[in-house]
Design a protein around this motif. Structure first.
Motif, PDB file in Angstrom:
ATOM      1  N   ARG A 276     118.661 -63.432   7.620  1.00 17.27           N
ATOM      2  CA  ARG A 276     117.830 -64.552   8.055  1.00 17.27           C
ATOM      3  C   ARG A 276     116.460 -64.087   8.513  1.00 17.27           C
ATOM      4  NH1 ARG A 276     121.775 -67.016  12.389  1.00 17.27           N
ATOM      5  NH2 ARG A 276     121.780 -64.803  12.852  1.00 17.27           N
ATOM      6  N   GLN A 277     116.414 -63.003   9.230  1.00 20.71           N
ATOM      7  CA  GLN A 277     115.171 -62.556   9.846  1.00 20.71           C
ATOM      8  C   GLN A 277     114.642 -61.286   9.202  1.00 20.71           C
ATOM      9  OE1 GLN A 277     113.015 -63.674  11.875  1.00 20.71           O
ATOM     10  NE2 GLN A 277     114.194 -65.563  12.155  1.00 20.71           N
ATOM     11  N   PRO A 278     113.540 -61.378   8.453  1.00 18.81           N
ATOM     12  CA  PRO A 278     112.967 -60.140   7.931  1.00 18.81           C
ATOM     13  C   PRO A 278     112.499 -59.240   9.074  1.00 18.81           C
ATOM     14  CG  PRO A 278     111.995 -62.059   6.863  1.00 18.81           C
ATOM     15  CD  PRO A 278     112.798 -62.566   8.010  1.00 18.81           C
ATOM     16  N   THR A 279     112.618 -57.940   8.852  1.00 16.40           N
ATOM     17  CA  THR A 279     112.114 -56.971   9.834  1.00 16.40           C
ATOM     18  C   THR A 279     110.690 -56.581   9.408  1.00 16.40           C
ATOM     19  OG1 THR A 279     114.350 -56.098  10.002  1.00 16.40           O
ATOM     20  CG2 THR A 279     112.598 -54.730  10.904  1.00 16.40           C
ATOM     21  N   PRO A 280     109.744 -56.600  10.355  1.00 15.90           N
ATOM     22  CA  PRO A 280     108.391 -56.138   9.993  1.00 15.90           C
ATOM     23  C   PRO A 280     108.438 -54.679   9.550  1.00 15.90           C
ATOM     24  CG  PRO A 280     108.426 -57.106  12.212  1.00 15.90           C
ATOM     25  CD  PRO A 280     109.845 -57.000  11.757  1.00 15.90           C
ATOM     26  N   ILE A 281     107.617 -54.325   8.585  1.00 16.93           N
ATOM     27  CA  ILE A 281     107.666 -52.969   8.035  1.00 16.93           C
ATOM     28  C   ILE A 281     107.477 -51.899   9.111  1.00 16.93           C
ATOM     29  CG2 ILE A 281     106.386 -51.348   6.550  1.00 16.93           C
ATOM     30  CD1 ILE A 281     106.206 -53.652   4.491  1.00 16.93           C
ATOM     31  N   HIS A 282     106.593 -52.149  10.051  1.00 12.45           N
ATOM     32  CA  HIS A 282     106.345 -51.102  11.064  1.00 12.45           C
ATOM     33  C   HIS A 282     107.567 -50.868  11.949  1.00 12.45           C
ATOM     34  CE1 HIS A 282     106.012 -53.724  14.585  1.00 12.45           C
ATOM     35  NE2 HIS A 282     105.447 -54.601  13.770  1.00 12.45           N
ATOM     36  N   ALA A 283     108.459 -51.870  12.025  1.00 12.45           N
ATOM     37  CA  ALA A 283     109.605 -51.750  12.937  1.00 12.45           C
ATOM     38  C   ALA A 283     110.867 -51.232  12.241  1.00 12.45           C
ATOM     39  CB  ALA A 283     109.892 -53.114  13.573  1.00 12.45           C
ATOM     40  N   LEU A 284     110.760 -50.875  10.965  1.00  6.69           N
ATOM     41  CA  LEU A 284     111.944 -50.371  10.265  1.00  6.69           C
ATOM     42  C   LEU A 284     112.460 -49.092  10.914  1.00  6.69           C
ATOM     43  CD1 LEU A 284     110.806 -50.908   6.561  1.00  6.69           C
ATOM     44  CD2 LEU A 284     112.520 -52.226   7.842  1.00  6.69           C
ATOM     45  N   GLN A 285     113.784 -48.934  10.863  1.00  8.78           N
ATOM     46  CA  GLN A 285     114.406 -47.752  11.479  1.00  8.78           C
ATOM     47  C   GLN A 285     115.278 -47.048  10.454  1.00  8.78           C
ATOM     48  OE1 GLN A 285     114.385 -46.705  14.705  1.00  8.78           O
ATOM     49  NE2 GLN A 285     113.291 -48.387  15.717  1.00  8.78           N
TER      50      GLN A 285
ATOM     51  N   ALA B 223     116.370 -56.435   0.382  1.00  9.98           N
ATOM     52  CA  ALA B 223     117.257 -56.038   1.476  1.00  9.98           C
ATOM     53  C   ALA B 223     117.979 -54.752   1.099  1.00  9.98           C
ATOM     54  CB  ALA B 223     118.277 -57.133   1.750  1.00  9.98           C
ATOM     55  N   GLY B 224     118.342 -53.986   2.105  1.00  8.42           N
ATOM     56  CA  GLY B 224     119.113 -52.776   1.842  1.00  8.42           C
ATOM     57  C   GLY B 224     119.064 -51.819   3.022  1.00  8.42           C
ATOM     58  N   GLY B 225     119.673 -50.671   2.834  1.00 12.93           N
ATOM     59  CA  GLY B 225     119.712 -49.656   3.881  1.00 12.93           C
ATOM     60  C   GLY B 225     118.433 -48.824   3.854  1.00 12.93           C
ATOM     61  N   VAL B 226     117.804 -48.676   4.994  1.00 10.73           N
ATOM     62  CA  VAL B 226     116.530 -47.954   5.079  1.00 10.73           C
ATOM     63  C   VAL B 226     116.781 -46.480   5.362  1.00 10.73           C
ATOM     64  CG1 VAL B 226     114.352 -47.770   6.337  1.00 10.73           C
ATOM     65  CG2 VAL B 226     115.454 -50.013   6.027  1.00 10.73           C
ATOM     66  N   HIS B 227     116.122 -45.617   4.595  1.00 12.15           N
ATOM     67  CA  HIS B 227     116.185 -44.195   4.891  1.00 12.15           C
ATOM     68  C   HIS B 227     114.793 -43.641   5.034  1.00 12.15           C
ATOM     69  CE1 HIS B 227     120.429 -43.867   4.362  1.00 12.15           C
ATOM     70  NE2 HIS B 227     120.305 -44.705   3.350  1.00 12.15           N
ATOM     71  N   ASP B 228     114.656 -42.738   5.949  1.00 13.59           N
ATOM     72  CA  ASP B 228     113.368 -42.081   6.087  1.00 13.59           C
ATOM     73  C   ASP B 228     113.373 -40.898   5.143  1.00 13.59           C
ATOM     74  OD1 ASP B 228     111.505 -40.002   7.039  1.00 13.59           O
ATOM     75  OD2 ASP B 228     111.020 -41.555   8.523  1.00 13.59           O
ATOM     76  N   TYR B 229     112.573 -40.996   4.093  1.00 11.30           N
ATOM     77  CA  TYR B 229     112.506 -39.887   3.154  1.00 11.30           C
ATOM     78  C   TYR B 229     111.149 -39.227   3.293  1.00 11.30           C
ATOM     79  CZ  TYR B 229     112.923 -37.160  -1.078  1.00 11.30           C
ATOM     80  OH  TYR B 229     112.982 -36.113  -1.958  1.00 11.30           O
TER      81      TYR B 229
END
Ligand code: ADP
Ligand code: MG
Length: 698
Positions: free
Chosen positions: A46-55, A123-129
């Motif tokens: 429902r709620q998009p996460t702002p790009i700067h706040a991705l973890q 949508a999906g799982g965020v990874h810091d690459y």
């Protein structure tokens, strides 16, 4: 009558033969089966996460403007990548400035979806690459409709996530109203319980208006509790029906005098008051014609064996036999060893019956059992198989060692004789009374609540694996005091993950000398194990490295230190059992919990509980709180109870409700033959079939 629930999974939209076959492989064959494939959690879209706040590591829905979308060759195939930037331009926040999307194998149409300058939602799982927020193979969401809450189902190989969601959703729409309820409508209305179908629907299709954002689906919602209640009602019904089927029959009666007092005097020690209390309850039951069905529980080291032996003596004095069942052959062997001296003292003729016997030995044992030439036979469940005949079996003792269900499964008295033996079940793990009454429904309870005098609790300490020197020093000190050391490892062979007996044995040999260190585990023959234990008892060996075969049946009075490697991998009850192996002669003793860092919060809580308490009952309560009953009893996954939703430690209130409901259902219809109980009847039958499978596997 077949219903929509019975339709095959392939009747659902999006499930073709291949996906259908893959679902079947996991046991999901029908629409009804699929309704019970429950989400592990939810993706809140429902709620998009702002790009700067991705973890790193989070699941996120992201909306952004496409920059730099391109295909790239990758190992003969084409990959695709695109970058998203915030719609309102670079923000002044810290954190990521863009999100990279990557497909290692491009799917058709990506180029059209990702046009530079357009806004998209993924949508999906965020990874810091390497410092860049990345989602590999994101899910593409429609940008112009409100987001939903998507159930996250367990991975099933060969079944695509999206297709599975769609299929389950269709199953809910089509068939959830037909899911049967064990609790008939009138009773349900009376106690204010909804239907199971409603609960399932709420779990698969959570209501966005009330969804509380708990995306991990901890089974605490009202819907989950409703399923837990259903499951507990089923369990309670099944136990009641079993009990009824096992009731009845007549047992032989055994006199207390003179066998019991004389047996009590035959030990090298005086029985404690707690043991005497237990003896009088047990011996009294054995004088009755109603077959005894009794659970004997008490903390490790409280002396249950002596109580059991007195019962054997009482039965033998009446000319009947006793069978002592252990869960595995290994344990049967070990038990026989510990029982033998006492049996001799009491004048009982003891035999061991395991699969390790040669053909001749086996024949001779069968013969001696059948002619009454043995008073006490120690063995596995093989002892209760159809081919075995006792001259006169008067008492069955089951040593459950963490397992339950076995006693429930014994179909006693079904062979030959109309007489039924008395039954005494001993648990190694004390459990809270309220729980015992439920788990062992139908058994009377005797508790030994005190240990023999002079026991000093083992000093228990946690030591990080890195501090080997401390461990060595402590072992050295223990051996100087004429002691013996046990080292327990979680596996026989070492691996990347596990500290094995093999390497630990080498380590100990290097430190204490080749000839002082031995290793013991399930791959040795009974003969080898006996020789080893003897050498250890006699002092030729002083350090014994082993697996959890050391957990039970081991009674070496000199043992004064127990080191447990990777203690974080063991359950609390099991650790407590292991610790019970040292200091048995009343000397000072130590238990070292060697652990690998970092420790999970749960593991830390377990090890700390063990350091803080020597009281098995308290530890059992704590273990229940921390890990649930499946672990307490040494079972995997949902445990022997087959419970998925209910946590017996936390759901006592629910359990009582279930127990009441089961009483009322059975009270009205003792064999569940009424039409409104048809769902309950078939569920119980299914439960029984699965229980047999579970118990055999356990
Ligand atoms: P558990 O209840 O764990 O099965 P056991 O029956 O193996 O305990 O007894 C533990 C140890 O305590 C054994 O070495 C046993 O000989 C000893 N023991 C049992 N009863 C007494 C007693 N009344 N006084 C002293 N030692 C006892
Ligand atoms: Mg015991």
């Amino acid at each position: 009558m077949p219903t929509l629930l019975d339709h095959s999974v392939e009747t659902l939209p999006g499930i073709g033969p291949t996906m259908g076959a893959n679902l079947r492989k996991r046991g999901y064959e029908s629409v009804g089966d699929l309704l019970w494939l429950l989400p592990r959690g939810y993706d809140d879209q429902r709620q998009p996460t702002p790009i700067h706040a991705l973890q790193d590591g989070d699941y996120a829905v992201v909306e952004g403007v496409v920059r730099r979308a391109r295909s790239f060759p990758r190992g003969g195939r084409m990959g695709f990548e695109a970058r998203l930037e915030p719609q309102d331009g670079p923000s002044g926040h810290d954190g990521y400035r863009e999100l990279k999307l990557v497909w290692f194998q491009a799917i058709p149409g990506l180029g059209r979806r990702f046009v530079e300058g357009e806004t998209v939602r993924v949508a999906g799982g965020v990874h810091d690459y390497r410092g860049t927020a990345t989602i590999a193979h994101p899910e593409l969401l429609a940008a112009d409709v409100p987001g939903t809450i998507e159930p996250r189902y367990p991975e099933i190989p060969g079944v695509r996530r999206k297709a599975l969601r769609r299929a389950v959703r269709a199953a809910v729409d089509r068939a959830v109203a037909e899911v049967p309820d064990l609790i008939p409508p009138a009773l349900r209305a009376e106690v204010g319980a909804g239907t199971v179908g409603e609960a399932l629907a709420a779990i698969h299709v959570p209501d966005p208006a009330t969804f509380d954002g708990d995306t991990d689906a901890e089974p605490t919602t009202a819907a989950h509790r409703r399923l837990a209640l259903e499951e507990l009602v089923l369990w309670e019904l099944a136990l009641r029906l079993r009990r009824a089927s096992e009731r009845g029959g007549v047992a032989r009666r055994f006199a207390i005098e003179p066998a019991v007092p004389s047996a009590c005097g035959a030990f090298p020690f005086d029985l404690t008051a707690a043991q005497q209390g237990a003896v009088s309850e047990v011996s009294e039951s054995l004088t009755r014609e109603t077959p005894m069905r009794r659970l004997l529980q008490g903390d490790v080291g409280c002396g249950k064996t002596a109580v059991a032996m007195v019962a054997c003596a009482q039965v033998a004095a009446g000319g009947a036999q006793a069978a002592f069942l252990a869960p595995t052959e290994l344990l049967a062997d070990q038990h026989a060893e510990t029982l033998r001296p006492t049996a001799e003292e009491l004048g009982l003729r003891l035999g061991v019956f395991t699969g390790a016997l040669s053909k001749d030995q086996r024949r001779s044992m069968l013969d001696r059992m059948a002619t009454g030439a043995l008073d006490l036979v120690v063995g596995t469940h093989a002892l209760l198989s159809g081919e075995i005949r006792f001259a006169d079996l008067g008492l069955v003792i089951v040593d459950e060692q963490h397992r339950f269900g076995v006693a429930q499964r014994l179909r006693l008295g079904t062979r030959g004789s109309t007489r039924r033996p008395h039954l005494l079940v001993m648990t190694a793990t004390p459990i809270p009374r309220s729980l015992a009454l439920v788990l062992y429904a139908g058994l009377e309870l005797t508790t030994i609540d005190a240990k023999p005098p002079g026991r000093v609790p083992a000093t228990t300490k946690m030591i990080p694996r890195a501090q080997r020197a401390t461990v060595f020093r402590q072992i050295e000190r223990a051996l100087e005091a004429e002691g013996r050391a046990f080292i327990v490892c979680p596996a026989i062979s070492s691996s990347d993950e596990l500290v094995g007996v093999d390497r630990t044995c080498e380590e100990m040999k290097a430190r204490f000398g080749d000839d002082r260190v031995g290793q013991i585990h399930g791959r040795l023959s009974g003969e080898e194990r006996r020789a080893l234990m003897q050498a250890f008892r006699d002092g030729q060996l002083q350090v014994l490295v082993g697996t959890t075969v050391l957990e039970v049946g081991v009674d070496i009075p000199q043992a004064n230190i127990m080191v447990i490697e990777q203690a974080e991998r063991f359950g609390l009850a099991q650790l407590h059992q292991l610790r019970g192996r040292v200091g048995r002669a009343g000397q000072r003793s130590a238990c070292l919990l060697s652990f690998e860092q970092p420790l999970s919060t749960d593991a830390e809580a377990r090890l700390e509980a063990l350091c803080d308490s020597d009281d098995g009952f308290r530890l059992a309560e704590r273990d229940l709180e921390l890990r649930g009953p499946g672990h307490l009893f040494g079972y995997r996954q949902s445990g022997a109870s087959g419970l998925q939703f209910a946590n017996l430690a936390k759901d006592r209130g629910l359990l009582e409700r279930a127990s009441d409901l089961a009483d009322r259902i059975i009270g009205a219809d003792s064999d569940l033959s009424a039409p409104e109980h048809a769902p309950a009847r078939s569920a119980v039958d299914r439960w029984e079939r699965n229980a047999a499978v579970r118990e055999d596997a356990g």
